[in-house]
Write a protein that holds these residues in place. Structure first.
Motif, mmCIF file in Angstrom:
data_model
loop_
_atom_site.group_PDB
_atom_site.id
_atom_site.type_symbol
_atom_site.label_atom_id
_atom_site.label_comp_id
_atom_site.label_asym_id
_atom_site.label_seq_id
_atom_site.Cartn_x
_atom_site.Cartn_y
_atom_site.Cartn_z
ATOM 1 N N ASN A 34 53.136 71.075 50.841
ATOM 2 C CA ASN A 34 53.769 69.832 50.400
ATOM 3 C C ASN A 34 52.857 69.072 49.444
ATOM 4 O OD1 ASN A 34 56.347 69.767 51.684
ATOM 5 N ND2 ASN A 34 55.290 69.488 53.621
ATOM 6 N N SER A 65 55.483 68.533 46.733
ATOM 7 C CA SER A 65 56.818 69.066 46.961
ATOM 8 C C SER A 65 57.839 67.972 46.681
ATOM 9 C CB SER A 65 56.959 69.537 48.413
ATOM 10 O OG SER A 65 56.949 68.421 49.290
ATOM 11 N N GLU A 66 59.081 68.359 46.472
ATOM 12 C CA GLU A 66 60.146 67.386 46.240
ATOM 13 C C GLU A 66 60.290 66.455 47.444
ATOM 14 O OE1 GLU A 66 63.624 69.648 45.249
ATOM 15 O OE2 GLU A 66 62.615 70.653 43.591
ATOM 16 N N LYS A 67 60.146 67.003 48.630
ATOM 17 C CA LYS A 67 60.263 66.217 49.858
ATOM 18 C C LYS A 67 59.190 65.123 49.909
ATOM 19 C CE LYS A 67 59.933 66.869 54.869
ATOM 20 N NZ LYS A 67 59.725 67.860 55.927
ATOM 21 N N THR A 68 57.959 65.490 49.607
ATOM 22 C CA THR A 68 56.854 64.533 49.635
ATOM 23 C C THR A 68 57.015 63.497 48.525
ATOM 24 O OG1 THR A 68 55.401 66.189 50.605
ATOM 25 C CG2 THR A 68 54.336 64.305 49.574
ATOM 26 N N GLN A 69 57.440 63.927 47.353
ATOM 27 C CA GLN A 69 57.694 62.989 46.256
ATOM 28 C C GLN A 69 58.728 61.948 46.672
ATOM 29 O OE1 GLN A 69 58.866 65.058 42.700
ATOM 30 N NE2 GLN A 69 56.882 66.043 42.444
ATOM 31 N N SER A 70 59.792 62.399 47.326
ATOM 32 C CA SER A 70 60.846 61.482 47.774
ATOM 33 C C SER A 70 60.321 60.471 48.775
ATOM 34 C CB SER A 70 62.002 62.267 48.401
ATOM 35 O OG SER A 70 62.612 63.073 47.437
ATOM 36 N N LYS A 71 59.489 60.932 49.704
ATOM 37 C CA LYS A 71 58.910 60.023 50.701
ATOM 38 C C LYS A 71 58.035 58.969 50.030
ATOM 39 C CE LYS A 71 58.670 62.996 54.775
ATOM 40 N NZ LYS A 71 57.763 63.657 55.721
ATOM 41 N N LYS A 73 58.187 57.934 46.863
ATOM 42 C CA LYS A 73 59.032 57.039 46.080
ATOM 43 C C LYS A 73 59.699 56.004 46.976
ATOM 44 C CE LYS A 73 60.047 60.178 42.285
ATOM 45 N NZ LYS A 73 61.080 60.980 41.615
ATOM 46 N N ALA A 74 60.159 56.427 48.152
ATOM 47 C CA ALA A 74 60.804 55.507 49.091
ATOM 48 C C ALA A 74 59.808 54.450 49.567
ATOM 49 C CB ALA A 74 61.386 56.278 50.273
ATOM 50 N N SER A 77 59.261 51.999 46.739
ATOM 51 C CA SER A 77 60.438 51.135 46.586
ATOM 52 C C SER A 77 60.491 50.073 47.666
ATOM 53 C CB SER A 77 61.719 51.971 46.632
ATOM 54 O OG SER A 77 61.773 52.836 45.539
#
Length: 128
Positions: A34, A65-71, A73-74, A77
């Protein structure tokens, strides 16, 4: 024509390959993670910048990873005002962290930090 890494013969020189789960694949060992650069630092004892230069990657971009990037970013935000304020002051933010001042730093921690900075930035710390 394949992009072959000169030092290791790895087929993805100059690019990051991802597995089916969206995790970046390590150029050194071929395993996916990740947070690839954390793996590189701890397992291969290689600084992220050196890894990126060795394998022809952009030194200004993270490798997650995309999953870690999303976390991440959240989290940004959710705390955007605090993040922007801290960025303007050059401070990174961790939720609930009170910060560490010199009076809270143990002597052993202070010595380790001094040694780390000397090793990381030898030109800034000339020896007498």
């Amino acid at each position: 024509m394949d992009n072959i890494t000169p030092q290791t013969g790895h087929r993805h020189y100059g690019m990051v390959a991802y597995d089916q789960a969206g995790k970046p694949i390590c150029h050194v060992c071929g395993r996916s993670f990740n947070a690839l650069l954390t793996h590189v630092r701890h397992v291969h004892k290689m600084e992220p910048r050196a890894y990126k230069l060795t394998y022809g990657l952009n030194v200004t971009k993270g490798i997650l990873s995309e999953k870690t990037q999303s976390k991440l970013k959240a989290a940004v935000s959710k705390n955007l005002e605090v993040v922007l304020e801290n960025l303007s002051r050059g401070v990174r933010y961790q939720e609930g962290h009170q910060g560490r001042t010199r009076d809270k730093l143990s002597e052993q921690g202070r010595q380790r930090l001094i040694q780390y900075n000397k090793e990381r930035h030898p030109k800034q710390n000339p020896t007498p």
